[in-house]
Design an enzyme around this catalytic site. Structure first.
Site, PDB file in Angstrom:
ATOM      1  N   CYS A 279      37.381  59.356  79.890  1.00 41.27           N
ATOM      2  CA  CYS A 279      37.485  59.882  78.373  1.00 41.27           C
ATOM      3  C   CYS A 279      38.763  61.176  78.425  1.00 41.27           C
ATOM      4  O   CYS A 279      39.303  61.390  79.441  1.00 41.27           O
ATOM      5  CB  CYS A 279      36.189  60.654  78.182  1.00 41.27           C
ATOM      6  SG  CYS A 279      35.529  61.836  79.041  1.00 41.27           S
TER       7      CYS A 279
ATOM      8  N   GLY B  59      40.176  56.239  76.310  1.00 42.94           N
ATOM      9  CA  GLY B  59      38.643  55.778  76.168  1.00 42.94           C
ATOM     10  C   GLY B  59      38.809  54.914  74.764  1.00 42.94           C
ATOM     11  O   GLY B  59      38.990  55.548  73.728  1.00 42.94           O
TER      12      GLY B  59
ATOM     13  N   ASN C 181      34.889  65.480  80.309  1.00 37.61           N
ATOM     14  CA  ASN C 181      35.941  64.433  80.883  1.00 37.61           C
ATOM     15  C   ASN C 181      35.767  64.499  82.352  1.00 37.61           C
ATOM     16  O   ASN C 181      35.911  65.550  83.018  1.00 37.61           O
ATOM     17  CB  ASN C 181      37.280  64.921  80.443  1.00 37.61           C
ATOM     18  CG  ASN C 181      38.359  63.786  81.425  1.00 37.61           C
ATOM     19  OD1 ASN C 181      38.080  62.731  81.612  1.00 37.61           O
ATOM     20  ND2 ASN C 181      39.624  64.129  81.306  1.00 37.61           N
ATOM     21  N   GLY C 182      35.544  63.414  83.071  1.00 34.62           N
ATOM     22  CA  GLY C 182      35.017  63.407  84.440  1.00 34.62           C
ATOM     23  C   GLY C 182      33.996  62.602  84.980  1.00 34.62           C
ATOM     24  O   GLY C 182      33.330  61.854  84.205  1.00 34.62           O
TER      25      GLY C 182
ATOM     26  N   TYR D 291      49.111  56.152  86.103  1.00 35.02           N
ATOM     27  CA  TYR D 291      48.696  55.195  85.217  1.00 35.02           C
ATOM     28  C   TYR D 291      48.093  56.035  83.827  1.00 35.02           C
ATOM     29  O   TYR D 291      48.321  55.325  82.794  1.00 35.02           O
ATOM     30  CB  TYR D 291      47.523  54.398  85.934  1.00 35.02           C
ATOM     31  CG  TYR D 291      46.658  53.404  85.082  1.00 35.02           C
ATOM     32  CD1 TYR D 291      47.369  52.229  84.663  1.00 35.02           C
ATOM     33  CD2 TYR D 291      45.629  53.723  84.468  1.00 35.02           C
ATOM     34  CE1 TYR D 291      46.891  51.181  83.812  1.00 35.02           C
ATOM     35  CE2 TYR D 291      45.383  52.775  83.863  1.00 35.02           C
ATOM     36  CZ  TYR D 291      45.628  51.596  83.250  1.00 35.02           C
ATOM     37  OH  TYR D 291      44.931  50.609  82.662  1.00 35.02           O
TER      38      TYR D 291
END
Length: 485
Positions: free
Chosen positions: A12, A38, A113-114, A253
């Site tokens: 996310c 996301g 996030n994570g 990426y």
């Protein structure tokens, strides 16, 4: 036979705005710029100083937040937002963030996030103590830990909760009159602070700050909690300092090329990775092409270093929906052509170097090689601008099973045969560290390299690492020797 599974997906992205009269609208624009992080769900919670209001839904940001939905977000004081790719807890509207909780003492919204590697363990403990969970998201664990804390201030409660969880996290906590932001001690996920006039803006990537018109101030410090109130901003540590371990795949990426992470531009880093790749794996060819979009920068770097012309040999169809339906197996096999096509007049009769950022499960690489050869390429030489992904990630990337990773079970020669290329080379771990440029020495590079080396920066339990018996005693012995980078 190669498994028919998706490539890499990150969990996310998060955005927060404090002190702006259009906080919710700005958050919307910030989330739109982080859509690549996301695509399964999005949400915003806003505050007017007296109450929190939330809107969330499944789908893209533009699908969830129609004009009438944004109008529901009352207030102009603050907002936090989230875009989600489901890794921990699975899909479903109940798991879309921010999570919003109401109690007699006030409301609290969380965005994360994570991934928390000890979430299941903590959840079991909390359930034994009487907690009832409304979602399967690991984020809710932190909400329960906060609620159970006996510390008097919210900042103190958050500190106490974060010291009980392990893994990768960039957290946003919003109440009616406070915003708290915290990263894990290793800084596995990026988080930046900006200013827009007198307002503060926080986002997973600096590209979101740019879109919102905010000026970059700094990257937030791992292991610190930053609190923003009407009185201003203050930061303090909540845990001891740990070795930096930014996720390498953010550079390779995930992040947008126009974002900067720890002062390093992502596009520039990817170009350098391509140059290092040529140094390690030169080849005679007629043209270099990159797999859109994340591999373009590395392909340009490879072309510059080699003197081989860069050409647009592959074209991405930007109008294919996220849920393109292939009604039969034969069409599913050809489905990649709907998203990607080879430019015949460019590659026909040519020896092509195809640069890609990674090979996860191999299926996509095989199909792209076939596309190029069907378009008339006489040779296709695959060059990967990262090392082989041999170990699962538990920090928010959906590679949680080692047996799904082709490089964990096949040699380079075997992968070459499976994808049908004429040659295949990966960038070394040393080349990765040098290319990103924080420090050429691997042990000092400040990167998480766990998916390439098996050296995890946080404690990872043996059950996570050995979810299948087939991994065998050798894999178990290796995981027991994990050390920090």
């Amino acid at each position: 036979m190669l498994p028919e599974l998706k490539g890499l997906n990150e969990e996310c992205g998060v955005v927060a705005v404090w002190g702006h009269e259009q906080a919710a609208d700005l958050t919307y624009y910030g989330l739109h710029s982080l859509q690549h992080r996301g695509q399964e769900g999005a949400g915003i919670v806003s505050s007017d100083g007296f109450q929190l209001t939330g809107v969330k839904g499944e789908g893209l940001v533009s699908e969830v937040f129609r004009k009438d939905e944004l109008a529901k977000l009352v207030g102009h004081r603050a907002a936090i937002g989230h875009v989600r790719y489901a890794t921990a807890g699975g899909g479903g509207l109940e798991n879309v963030q921010p999570l919003l909780f109401h109690s007699q003492t006030g409301s609290l919204a969380l965005a994360h996030n994570g991934n928390l590697v000890n979430a299941d363990e903590k959840k079991a403990e909390l359930e034994q103590q009487g907690s009832i969970f409304q979602t399967s998201s690991d984020t809710e664990v932190v909400a329960h830990l906060i609620k159970r804390s006996r510390t008097s201030t919210l900042q103190g409660k958050i500190k106490e909760a974060l010291c009980q969880v392990d893994g990768a996290f960039a957290f946003l906590f919003l109440t009616e009159d406070e915003l708290h932001v915290a990263q894990d001690p290793y800084g596995l996920r990026p988080l930046s602070l900006g200013k827009l006039g007198d307002a503060y803006v926080i986002a997973s990537e600096t590209c979101a700050l740019d879109v919102m018109g905010a000026e970059f101030v700094k990257d937030l410090v791992p292991g610190e909690i930053t609190t923003i109130t009407a009185e201003g901003l203050r930061s303090e540590r909540y845990t001891k300092e740990a070795p930096r371990a930014m996720c390498s795949m953010e550079y390779v990426y995930f992040s947008r090329p126009d974002s900067n992470i720890d002062g390093i531009n992502v596009h520039t880093a990817r170009k350098q990775l391509g140059k290092e790749l040529y140094k390690e794996a030169p080849i005679e060819a007629d043209l270099v092409t990159g797999v859109p979009d994340s591999s373009i920068s590395a392909a340009i770097g490879y072309a510059e270093a080699s003197g081989i012309p860069y050409e647009m040999g592959l074209l991405k169809n930007r109008y294919v929906g996220r849920t393109f339906i292939q009604p039969s197996q034969s069409l599913r096999e050809e489905g990649v052509k709907m998203k990607l096509s080879a430019v015949r007049k460019v590659v026909e009769g040519k020896r092509v170097v195809m640069v890609d950022d990674s090979i996860v499960r191999g299926t996509t690489s095989r199909r792209i090689v076939r596309l190029l050869k069907e378009a008339g390429a006489t040779e296709v030489h695959v060059r990967i601008s990262s090392p082989p992904i041999t170990h699962p990630c538990f920090y928010g990337i959906d590679t949680s099973k080692q047996e799904e990773l082709i490089a964990a079970t096949h040699s380079v020669e075997e992968i070459l045969e499976l994808i049908g290329a004429d040659s295949l080379s990966y960038l070394s771990v040393e080349g990765l560290a040098k290319g990103i440029g924080r420090h050429e020495e691997v042990s000092k590079c400040g990167q998480c390299l766990a998916c390439f080396t098996g050296m995890y920066p946080t404690p990872v339990s043996l059950p996570l690492l050995t979810s299948r018996e087939e991994r065998g005693a050798a894999c178990q012995e290796r995981t027991q020797k994990l050390v920090s980078i």
